[in-house]
Design a protein around this motif. Structure first.
Motif, PDB file in Angstrom:
ATOM      1  N   ARG A 118       0.869  -1.070  -0.033  1.00 54.61           N
ATOM      2  CA  ARG A 118      -0.110  -0.038   0.059  1.00 54.61           C
ATOM      3  C   ARG A 118       0.854   1.219  -0.077  1.00 54.61           C
ATOM      4  O   ARG A 118       0.714   2.190  -0.646  1.00 54.61           O
ATOM      5  CB  ARG A 118      -0.809   0.019   1.312  1.00 54.61           C
ATOM      6  N   ASP A 119       1.773   1.185   0.741  1.00 56.31           N
ATOM      7  CA  ASP A 119       2.764   2.332   0.814  1.00 56.31           C
ATOM      8  C   ASP A 119       3.572   2.552  -0.332  1.00 56.31           C
ATOM      9  O   ASP A 119       3.631   3.752  -0.933  1.00 56.31           O
ATOM     10  CB  ASP A 119       3.838   2.210   1.990  1.00 56.31           C
ATOM     11  N   TRP A 120       4.006   1.466  -1.125  1.00 54.15           N
ATOM     12  CA  TRP A 120       4.578   1.631  -2.475  1.00 54.15           C
ATOM     13  C   TRP A 120       3.453   2.389  -3.594  1.00 54.15           C
ATOM     14  O   TRP A 120       3.956   3.261  -4.181  1.00 54.15           O
ATOM     15  CB  TRP A 120       5.110   0.409  -2.953  1.00 54.15           C
ATOM     16  N   VAL A 121       2.352   1.664  -3.573  1.00 53.02           N
ATOM     17  CA  VAL A 121       1.367   1.983  -4.450  1.00 53.02           C
ATOM     18  C   VAL A 121       0.840   3.436  -4.197  1.00 53.02           C
ATOM     19  O   VAL A 121       0.726   4.126  -5.146  1.00 53.02           O
ATOM     20  CB  VAL A 121       0.133   1.335  -4.576  1.00 53.02           C
ATOM     21  N   ARG A 122       0.838   3.860  -2.829  1.00 50.96           N
ATOM     22  CA  ARG A 122       0.379   5.282  -2.853  1.00 50.96           C
ATOM     23  C   ARG A 122       1.784   6.210  -3.250  1.00 50.96           C
ATOM     24  O   ARG A 122       1.360   7.099  -3.815  1.00 50.96           O
ATOM     25  CB  ARG A 122       0.430   5.590  -1.257  1.00 50.96           C
ATOM     26  N   SER A 123       2.936   5.835  -3.207  1.00 53.27           N
ATOM     27  CA  SER A 123       3.927   6.781  -3.610  1.00 53.27           C
ATOM     28  C   SER A 123       3.798   6.586  -5.083  1.00 53.27           C
ATOM     29  O   SER A 123       4.062   7.901  -5.920  1.00 53.27           O
ATOM     30  CB  SER A 123       5.466   6.046  -3.200  1.00 53.27           C
ATOM     31  N   PHE A 124       3.787   5.575  -5.780  1.00 55.07           N
ATOM     32  CA  PHE A 124       3.687   5.579  -7.308  1.00 55.07           C
ATOM     33  C   PHE A 124       2.520   6.455  -7.749  1.00 55.07           C
ATOM     34  O   PHE A 124       2.444   7.236  -8.703  1.00 55.07           O
ATOM     35  CB  PHE A 124       3.355   4.103  -7.818  1.00 55.07           C
ATOM     36  N   ARG A 125       1.212   6.599  -7.102  1.00 52.39           N
ATOM     37  CA  ARG A 125       0.270   7.068  -7.470  1.00 52.39           C
ATOM     38  C   ARG A 125       0.311   8.563  -7.568  1.00 52.39           C
ATOM     39  O   ARG A 125       0.159   9.497  -8.188  1.00 52.39           O
ATOM     40  CB  ARG A 125      -1.120   6.904  -6.550  1.00 52.39           C
ATOM     41  N   ARG A 126       1.043   9.092  -6.223  1.00 48.91           N
ATOM     42  CA  ARG A 126       1.492  10.422  -5.917  1.00 48.91           C
ATOM     43  C   ARG A 126       2.285  10.977  -7.117  1.00 48.91           C
ATOM     44  O   ARG A 126       2.539  12.132  -7.434  1.00 48.91           O
ATOM     45  CB  ARG A 126       2.218  10.595  -4.674  1.00 48.91           C
ATOM     46  N   LEU A 127       3.471  10.238  -7.585  1.00 46.67           N
ATOM     47  CA  LEU A 127       4.410  10.584  -8.690  1.00 46.67           C
ATOM     48  C   LEU A 127       3.826  10.169 -10.108  1.00 46.67           C
ATOM     49  O   LEU A 127       4.532  10.633 -10.953  1.00 46.67           O
ATOM     50  CB  LEU A 127       5.427   9.768  -8.430  1.00 46.67           C
ATOM     51  N   ASP A 128       2.490   9.583 -10.195  1.00 48.47           N
ATOM     52  CA  ASP A 128       2.040   9.405 -11.501  1.00 48.47           C
ATOM     53  C   ASP A 128       1.549  10.660 -11.998  1.00 48.47           C
ATOM     54  O   ASP A 128       0.174  10.656 -12.235  1.00 48.47           O
ATOM     55  CB  ASP A 128       1.070   8.316 -11.446  1.00 48.47           C
ATOM     56  N   TRP A 129       2.145  11.701 -12.498  1.00 54.58           N
ATOM     57  CA  TRP A 129       1.748  13.010 -12.449  1.00 54.58           C
ATOM     58  C   TRP A 129       1.110  12.813 -13.986  1.00 54.58           C
ATOM     59  O   TRP A 129      -0.007  13.711 -14.321  1.00 54.58           O
ATOM     60  CB  TRP A 129       2.734  14.078 -12.866  1.00 54.58           C
ATOM     61  N   LEU A 130       1.642  11.975 -14.806  1.00 57.94           N
ATOM     62  CA  LEU A 130       0.910  11.748 -16.323  1.00 57.94           C
ATOM     63  C   LEU A 130      -0.374  10.893 -16.323  1.00 57.94           C
ATOM     64  O   LEU A 130      -1.002  10.908 -17.287  1.00 57.94           O
ATOM     65  CB  LEU A 130       1.788  11.250 -17.151  1.00 57.94           C
ATOM     66  N   ARG A 131      -0.728  10.300 -14.920  1.00 57.75           N
ATOM     67  CA  ARG A 131      -1.962   9.526 -14.825  1.00 57.75           C
ATOM     68  C   ARG A 131      -2.042   8.465 -16.088  1.00 57.75           C
ATOM     69  O   ARG A 131      -2.998   8.152 -16.543  1.00 57.75           O
ATOM     70  CB  ARG A 131      -3.418  10.418 -15.008  1.00 57.75           C
ATOM     71  N   VAL A 132      -0.886   7.933 -16.064  1.00 57.31           N
ATOM     72  CA  VAL A 132      -0.852   6.696 -17.134  1.00 57.31           C
ATOM     73  C   VAL A 132      -1.298   5.510 -16.517  1.00 57.31           C
ATOM     74  O   VAL A 132      -1.838   4.416 -17.263  1.00 57.31           O
ATOM     75  CB  VAL A 132       0.804   6.496 -17.382  1.00 57.31           C
ATOM     76  N   HIS A 133      -1.223   5.423 -15.356  1.00 58.70           N
ATOM     77  CA  HIS A 133      -1.543   3.896 -14.561  1.00 58.70           C
ATOM     78  C   HIS A 133      -3.055   4.096 -13.995  1.00 58.70           C
ATOM     79  O   HIS A 133      -3.348   4.881 -13.458  1.00 58.70           O
ATOM     80  CB  HIS A 133      -0.434   3.662 -13.560  1.00 58.70           C
ATOM     81  N   ARG A 134      -3.481   2.865 -14.054  1.00 56.78           N
ATOM     82  CA  ARG A 134      -4.738   2.748 -13.094  1.00 56.78           C
ATOM     83  C   ARG A 134      -4.262   1.361 -12.292  1.00 56.78           C
ATOM     84  O   ARG A 134      -3.706   0.411 -12.561  1.00 56.78           O
ATOM     85  CB  ARG A 134      -5.703   1.923 -14.444  1.00 56.78           C
ATOM     86  N   PHE A 135      -4.437   1.600 -10.825  1.00 57.06           N
ATOM     87  CA  PHE A 135      -3.924   0.836  -9.801  1.00 57.06           C
ATOM     88  C   PHE A 135      -5.178   0.050  -9.499  1.00 57.06           C
ATOM     89  O   PHE A 135      -6.290   0.726  -9.003  1.00 57.06           O
ATOM     90  CB  PHE A 135      -3.506   1.746  -8.661  1.00 57.06           C
ATOM     91  N   GLU A 136      -5.429  -1.145  -9.496  1.00 60.36           N
ATOM     92  CA  GLU A 136      -6.490  -1.984  -9.150  1.00 60.36           C
ATOM     93  C   GLU A 136      -5.876  -3.221  -7.926  1.00 60.36           C
ATOM     94  O   GLU A 136      -4.861  -3.833  -8.225  1.00 60.36           O
ATOM     95  CB  GLU A 136      -7.041  -2.733 -10.280  1.00 60.36           C
ATOM     96  N   GLY A 137      -6.670  -3.280  -7.049  1.00 57.82           N
ATOM     97  CA  GLY A 137      -6.333  -4.230  -5.924  1.00 57.82           C
ATOM     98  C   GLY A 137      -6.613  -5.717  -6.361  1.00 57.82           C
ATOM     99  O   GLY A 137      -7.671  -5.966  -7.114  1.00 57.82           O
ATOM    100  N   SER A 138      -5.688  -6.612  -6.109  1.00 52.22           N
ATOM    101  CA  SER A 138      -5.826  -7.878  -6.540  1.00 52.22           C
ATOM    102  C   SER A 138      -7.159  -8.752  -5.830  1.00 52.22           C
ATOM    103  O   SER A 138      -7.394  -9.669  -6.259  1.00 52.22           O
ATOM    104  CB  SER A 138      -4.629  -8.638  -6.334  1.00 52.22           C
ATOM    105  N   SER A 139      -7.662  -7.889  -4.695  1.00 50.24           N
ATOM    106  CA  SER A 139      -8.765  -8.707  -4.204  1.00 50.24           C
ATOM    107  C   SER A 139     -10.068  -8.816  -4.989  1.00 50.24           C
ATOM    108  O   SER A 139     -11.135  -9.432  -4.480  1.00 50.24           O
ATOM    109  CB  SER A 139      -9.007  -7.980  -2.711  1.00 50.24           C
ATOM    110  N   ASP A 140      -9.974  -7.952  -6.005  1.00 46.91           N
ATOM    111  CA  ASP A 140     -11.373  -7.813  -6.789  1.00 46.91           C
ATOM    112  C   ASP A 140     -11.187  -8.988  -8.022  1.00 46.91           C
ATOM    113  O   ASP A 140     -10.247  -8.860  -8.838  1.00 46.91           O
ATOM    114  CB  ASP A 140     -11.351  -6.539  -7.398  1.00 46.91           C
ATOM    115  N   PRO A 141     -12.083 -10.064  -7.807  1.00 48.21           N
ATOM    116  CA  PRO A 141     -11.779 -10.940  -8.799  1.00 48.21           C
ATOM    117  C   PRO A 141     -12.061 -10.667 -10.358  1.00 48.21           C
ATOM    118  O   PRO A 141     -11.302 -10.932 -11.384  1.00 48.21           O
ATOM    119  CB  PRO A 141     -12.846 -12.152  -8.410  1.00 48.21           C
ATOM    120  N   ALA A 142     -12.711  -9.560 -10.348  1.00 55.52           N
ATOM    121  CA  ALA A 142     -13.222  -9.079 -11.748  1.00 55.52           C
ATOM    122  C   ALA A 142     -11.846  -8.552 -12.532  1.00 55.52           C
ATOM    123  O   ALA A 142     -11.599  -8.379 -13.610  1.00 55.52           O
ATOM    124  CB  ALA A 142     -14.276  -7.821 -11.792  1.00 55.52           C
TER     125      ALA A 142
END
Lengths: 386, 120
Positions: A283-307
C-alpha cells in the motif's frame, strides 16, 4: 502521396495533454530564469557605454523604457504561462517579449534562449494549458489534445541534436581542442593533467558526438527510447559541471528533458497495475507511485477484486506472488520488472529508471524484490483506499 | 498514443499544415545554411562545435600616441561576451571611438601582436 498521407495522419492525431502541460511548466520556469539572466544585459545595453551590435537597422533601440516594458511583460507572461492562466495569451505575450529582446542586440543571443523561444511558441500553439493549469481548473481538464504541435516539438529536439552533430563534424572539434578550451580548469570537475592528452580528448569528443547522434534518432523508436533517455541524462549531467557555463547548461538540460517527456507512451490510464491490497507494505509503495504518476498513465487495481484478475487474465497465485503490470501493448510484467516499468513512466524517474534493465542491476533487484515480497506484512483491510 | 477519440475537435487542418511545413522548412534550412558559415554561427545549433581560435588566449590593448600599451578589460565594453561575435572585427572600431587618446587597438597573443587596428 505517402508524405501527404503521413501529414494528414499527423494533423488528425491526438496526444495526451499531461506531458505537454508538464513541458509547459518547465519551459515557463526556464523562460523566467532567462528573464533574470538577461534583464541585466538588456538594461546595460539600454544604459549605453557598451558595444552595441544590432542585427540590422530594424533592430529595436534598447531604451531604458523598452527594457523596463520587456522585463515586466516577460516576467508577468512567464508567470501566467507557468500556472496556465489564459495560457495561449500568456504564451503569445511571453514569446513576443522574448523575441523582441532577442532582436535588440547580438549579445542577447544564446542557443538556449533561442530554443526557449521556439519551444514556448510551439507550446503556445499546442494546447498546453489543457491540463495542470488554472485554465483546466476553471474549464475542466482534457485528457487528449491535438497531436501535430507535439510532433513539431519532438522534431525540434531531433533538429537541435542532429545539427549539433553535423556542426561538430570538423577536424577542430574532433581533435579535442574544443573540449580542452571549454573544460573547466578549476574545482573538482577540472580535467586532471594526465587526462589532457590527445587520445583522451579525441575519445571524449567522439563519445559526445555519438551520444548526440543517438539522441537525434533513438527517442523515436520504442526499442531504443528508454536507453536513449539514460544516454541523454548522462550527456547533460556530464557537460553541466564541466563545460564552464553550469547555469545555462542546466536550463538547456531542463528544456531537453521536458521534450524527452513527450516521447513517453503516456496515454491516460493505459497501463494496469494490479497490486496486493491486503498488504501494508504494498500500500505504501502504491501510494507513492500514485503520487508520482503525474501523467496519470497508470490504473491501480487491488488484486482482491476477482473481476480485475479475470479482466487482465491474471491468476490469483500470480497476483499474490508479485505486483503485476499490463502495459499499453498488452505485455504483462511482474515483480521487479513491473516496478522498473512503472518507474520508467513517472516524470520523476523516467530518465534514470532504464538503468534497472542492466543485467547485474536486474538480477540484484529481482532477488531483493522476491525477498521483500516473501516477508511483506499483510494487514490492510479490504476497504482501504490508496 | 496517437488515437483519436470522437470528443476531440479537429484542428484547423489547413492552418496547421501550413504552419507545420513553414516551421520545419525554416528550422531545417537556416541551420543547414549556417553550416556553411564560420563557426560557431547563430541559429544553427552549433553548441560547442568550434571556438574562434583567433581570440582564445589573446587580449586587446589600447596603444596611445607614444606607443604605450594599456590592456583592455573587455567586460567593461561588452555587455555579455558571445562566441558567435567576431570581436577582432567589431571591437577595435568601437574602442577607437570611445577610449580617449587611443591611437590604435592591438590584439596580442602573449608578447606577439597578431592584429593592429589604427584609429582613424
Amino acid at each position: 502521396v505517402p508524405v501527404a498521407a503521413a501529414l494528414d495522419r499527423v494533423l488528425r492525431s491526438t496526444t495526451p495533454a499531461r506531458p505537454l502541460a508538464l513541458a509547459r511548466i518547465v519551459l515557463a520556469a526556464v523562460a523566467l530564469a532567462k528573464a533574470a539572466d538577461l534583464a541585466p544585459v538588456l538594461f546595460r545595453l539600454a544604459d549605453g557605454g557598451v558595444l552595441r551590435l544590432p542585427y540590422g537597422p530594424w533592430s529595436p533601440d534598447p531604451s531604458p523604457a523598452l527594457a523596463r516594458a520587456l522585463a515586466v511583460v516577460w516576467a508577468g507572461a512567464g508567470l501566467a504561462f507557468l500556472i496556465g492562466w489564459r495560457t495561449r495569451l500568456a504564451g503569445a505575450l511571453l514569446v513576443a517579449a522574448m523575441t523582441l529582446a532577442l532582436a535588440v542586440d547580438q549579445h542577447l543571443y544564446s542557443n538556449h534562449f533561442y530554443l526557449a523561444i521556439l519551444l514556448c511558441l510551439l507550446l503556445t500553439v499546442a494546447d498546453s494549458g489543457a491540463a495542470l493549469s488554472a485554465d483546466a481548473r476553471r474549464d475542466g481538464e482534457r485528457a487528449m489534445v491535438a497531436g501535430w504541435p507535439v510532433v513539431l516539438l519532438k522534431l525540434q529536439l531531433s533538429i537541435v541534436y542532429g545539427f549539433a552533430v553535423l556542426a561538430k563534424l570538423n577536424t577542430y572539434y574532433l581533435s579535442g581542442s574544443v573540449l580542452l578550451v571549454h573544460w573547466t580548469r578549476q574545482g573538482p570537475y577540472a580535467l586532471p593533467d594526465p587526462l589532457r592528452g590527445f587520445e583522451v580528448l579525441v575519445a571524449l569528443s567522439l563519445l559526445a558526438l555519438l551520444a548526440e547522434a543517438l539522441l537525434a534518432v533513438g527517442l523515436w523508436f520504442r526499442r531504443t527510447r528508454h536507453p536513449t533517455f539514460v544516454v541523454g541524462l548522462a550527456l547533460h549531467l556530464a557537460i553541466i559541471p564541466t563545460m564552464g557555463s553550469t547555469w545555462h547548461l542546466l536550463l538547456f538540460a531542463a528544456m531537453m528533458f521536458a521534450l524527452y517527456l513527450l516521447f513517453l507512451d503516456a496515454a491516460p490510464r493505459s497501463r494496469l497495475v494490479v497490486w496486493d491490497d491486503h498488504c501494508t507494505f504494498c500500500r505504501d509503495w502504491v501510494r507513492s507511485f500514485r503520487r508520482l504518476d503525474w501523467l496519470r498513465v497508470h490504473r491501480f487495481e487491488g488484486s482482491s477484486d476477482p473481476a480485475v484478475l479475470a479482466g487482465a487474465a491474471i491468476a490469483r497465485e500470480e497476483a499474490d506472488a508479485a505486483l503485476q503490470l499490463v502495459t499499453t501493448t498488452g505485455t504483462r510484467l511482474s515483480g521487479f520488472d513491473a516496478v522498473r516499468s512503472i518507474l520508467e513512466h513517472l516524470p520523476a524517474s523516467f530518465l534514470w529508471a532504464p538503468v534497472l534493465r542492466l543485467p547485474p542491476v536486474r538480477r540484484v533487484g529481482d532477488r531483493a524484490y522476491r525477498r521483500v515480497a516473501a516477508r511483506r506484512a499483510c494487514e490492510v483491510p479490504f476497504s482501504v483506499e490508496v | 498514443m496517437m488515437t483519436r477519440p470522437p470528443d476531440v475537435p479537429r484542428p484547423r487542418q489547413t492552418h496547421a499544415a501550413v504552419f507545420s511545413l513553414a516551421y520545419l522548412l525554416v528550422q531545417l534550412a537556416v541551420p543547414a545554411y549556417m553550416l556553411t558559415q564560420p563557426r560557431p554561427a547563430r541559429f544553427g545549433w552549433q553548441m560547442y562545435s568550434a571556438v574562434r581560435a583567433d581570440v582564445v588566449g589573446g587580449a586587446f590593448h589600447i596603444e596611445d600616441a607614444r606607443g604605450g600599451l594599456t590592456p583592455v578589460d573587455r567586460s567593461r565594453h561588452v555587455a555579455r561576451a558571445r562566441l558567435e561575435v567576431d570581436y577582432l572585427e567589431v571591437l577595435p572600431p568601437y574602442l577607437c571611438d570611445t577610449v580617449a587618446g587611443a591611437a590604435a587597438v592591438v590584439f596580442m597573443r602573449g608578447e606577439t601582436v597578431t592584429q593592429r587596428y589604427p584609429c582613424p
